[in-house]
Enzyme design. Structure first.
Site, mmCIF file in Angstrom:
data_model
loop_
_atom_site.group_PDB
_atom_site.id
_atom_site.type_symbol
_atom_site.label_atom_id
_atom_site.label_comp_id
_atom_site.label_asym_id
_atom_site.label_seq_id
_atom_site.Cartn_x
_atom_site.Cartn_y
_atom_site.Cartn_z
ATOM 1 N N ALA A 149 3.990 7.029 -1.511
ATOM 2 C CA ALA A 149 5.266 7.425 -2.117
ATOM 3 C C ALA A 149 5.021 8.254 -3.373
ATOM 4 O O ALA A 149 5.585 9.349 -3.537
ATOM 5 C CB ALA A 149 6.097 6.194 -2.451
ATOM 6 N N THR A 153 7.652 1.339 2.697
ATOM 7 C CA THR A 153 7.666 2.713 2.174
ATOM 8 C C THR A 153 8.983 2.981 1.453
ATOM 9 O O THR A 153 9.001 3.623 0.404
ATOM 10 C CB THR A 153 7.463 3.734 3.304
ATOM 11 N N SER A 172 0.818 -1.212 0.000
ATOM 12 C CA SER A 172 0.000 0.000 0.000
ATOM 13 C C SER A 172 0.850 1.258 0.000
ATOM 14 O O SER A 172 0.370 2.351 -0.333
ATOM 15 C CB SER A 172 -0.916 0.009 1.227
ATOM 16 N N LYS A 173 2.130 1.139 0.368
ATOM 17 C CA LYS A 173 2.993 2.310 0.463
ATOM 18 C C LYS A 173 3.319 2.926 -0.895
ATOM 19 O O LYS A 173 3.780 4.074 -0.963
ATOM 20 C CB LYS A 173 4.282 1.954 1.199
ATOM 21 N N ASP A 174 3.076 2.197 -1.977
ATOM 22 C CA ASP A 174 3.222 2.797 -3.310
ATOM 23 C C ASP A 174 2.360 4.042 -3.430
ATOM 24 O O ASP A 174 2.734 5.026 -4.078
ATOM 25 C CB ASP A 174 2.790 1.809 -4.402
#
Length: 346
Positions: free
Chosen positions: A52, A79, A47-49
């Site tokens: 970012a 992340t 989910s950190k895409d």
């Protein structure tokens, strides 16, 4: 630009629009219907895409970043991978301060993606100069032309999910979602998603998942930071020893705490029963659902969405390693080591 026939300009065009997958086997005896938002389908496998790409593009729009600049961040691994991936495409250097609690797999992935990695001790206070928070701040001061993402205290972390994850879940459930269950680390995922969903339907119940050894659940209940809650735990990317401003506690109805051991076994169970190879925090989120069912939290007509944040490949040296599980004391008569399933032909 996106072309026809699933042809894309670059990997960043694949961020978001992850599938919602019905959970069938693990929830067969539970009241309600359960769907997993499987964030491993992002190109960076987490989910950190979303944050970012969103935060970096906001910095570009504000003139804070130019080609050749350096992006700095604190991370438990996911992340950092996402930032490194975005940096490659957009032409930035990437410097990461990583918790020593992060798996060796994650750290190796970060180096492979061209990031410069500083591994910092996990079990020190947030204001200790060796903590990954303080190391990142120091690096930002030392490196000219650098931008510090600072996901724990950056409200764009919330916005990224308000504008993407929330609308996706609302559309995918046709507005029928009754409960959202999500882990809380920085708090951006649960806060941004909850904010959007509650704007559509204030009756939606949002349940956060915290770890034993973290201060988040008690702070939500009392608004007091209690150092006595803090002790070492193994789950990565879940809970905190500080209070992130990227967590909007007013959007969260309740918190459930889960253990390292049960979360690890539940992640393995997801793989074996649903065919979804997910990470440690996904196991934690599903473990919370199991505990909530034990206290009859859900009803027959409920539509429960759980966010599975990342992919199991990030944890091969941890929860998917029988050796590591045994070293933690996580195997017993109920949870046997799986070595007997491997047969060597001589």
């Amino acid at each position: 630009m996106k072309y026809k026939n699933q042809v894309f300009d670059n990997v960043l065009d694949l961020v978001g629009n992850t599938p919602l997958i019905k959970l069938n086997n693990m929830t067969s005896d539970f009241k309600g219907k359960y769907f997993a938002k499987v964030e491993a389908f992002n190109p960076g496998h987490s989910s950190k895409d979303r944050i970012a790409l969103f935060i970096i593009e906001q910095a570009e729009k504000r003139g804070l970043l130019k080609p050749g600049d350096t992006i700095i961040e604190t991370t438990s691994g996911n992340t950092g991978f996402s930032i490194a991936m975005v940096s490659i495409i957009k032409g930035y250097d990437c410097v990461l301060a990583v918790s020593s609690k992060s798996s060796a797999d994650k750290i190796d992935m970060l180096k492979t993606m061209g990031a410069k990695v500083y591994v910092c001790p996990a079990h020190v206070s947030a204001d200790d100069p060796r903590s990954y928070y303080q190391v990142a701040k120091r690096l930002h001061e030392e490196i000219k032309g650098s931008v510090y993402i600072n996901q724990y205290f950056n409200e764009l972390n919330i916005d990224a999910h308000y504008y993407s994850t929330g609308p996706e879940i609302w559309k995918q459930t046709e507005g029928k979602i009754t409960h959202l269950v999500a882990c809380s680390g920085t708090g951006g995922t649960i806060s941004g998603t909850a904010k959007y969903l509650k704007e559509q339907n204030p009756a939606i119940k949002v349940i956060g998942v915290d770890a034993f050894g973290s201060v988040i659940k008690k702070y939500h209940e009392t608004r007091e930071f209690d150092e006595k809650e803090i002790y070492p735990y193994r789950i990565e990317g879940l809970g905190k020893n500080l209070i992130p401003s990227a967590t909007d506690f007013d959007q969260i109805d309740d918190f459930v705490k889960v253990t390292d051991e049960e979360s690890a076994h539940t992640a393995r169970q997801i793989a074996k029963t649903e065919g979804l190879f997910v990470g440690y925090t996904s196991g934690a989120a599903m473990q919370a659902i199991k505990q909530l069912n034990e206290v009859d939290q859900f009803k027959e007509n409920d539509i429960v969405v759980v966010i599975f944040p990342d992919h199991g490949s990030r944890y091969m040296s941890k929860i998917y390693s029988d050796k590591w599980m045994s070293e933690q004391g996580f195997f017993d008569s109920i949870n046997e080591v799986a070595a007997e399933k491997i047969q060597y032909i001589k």
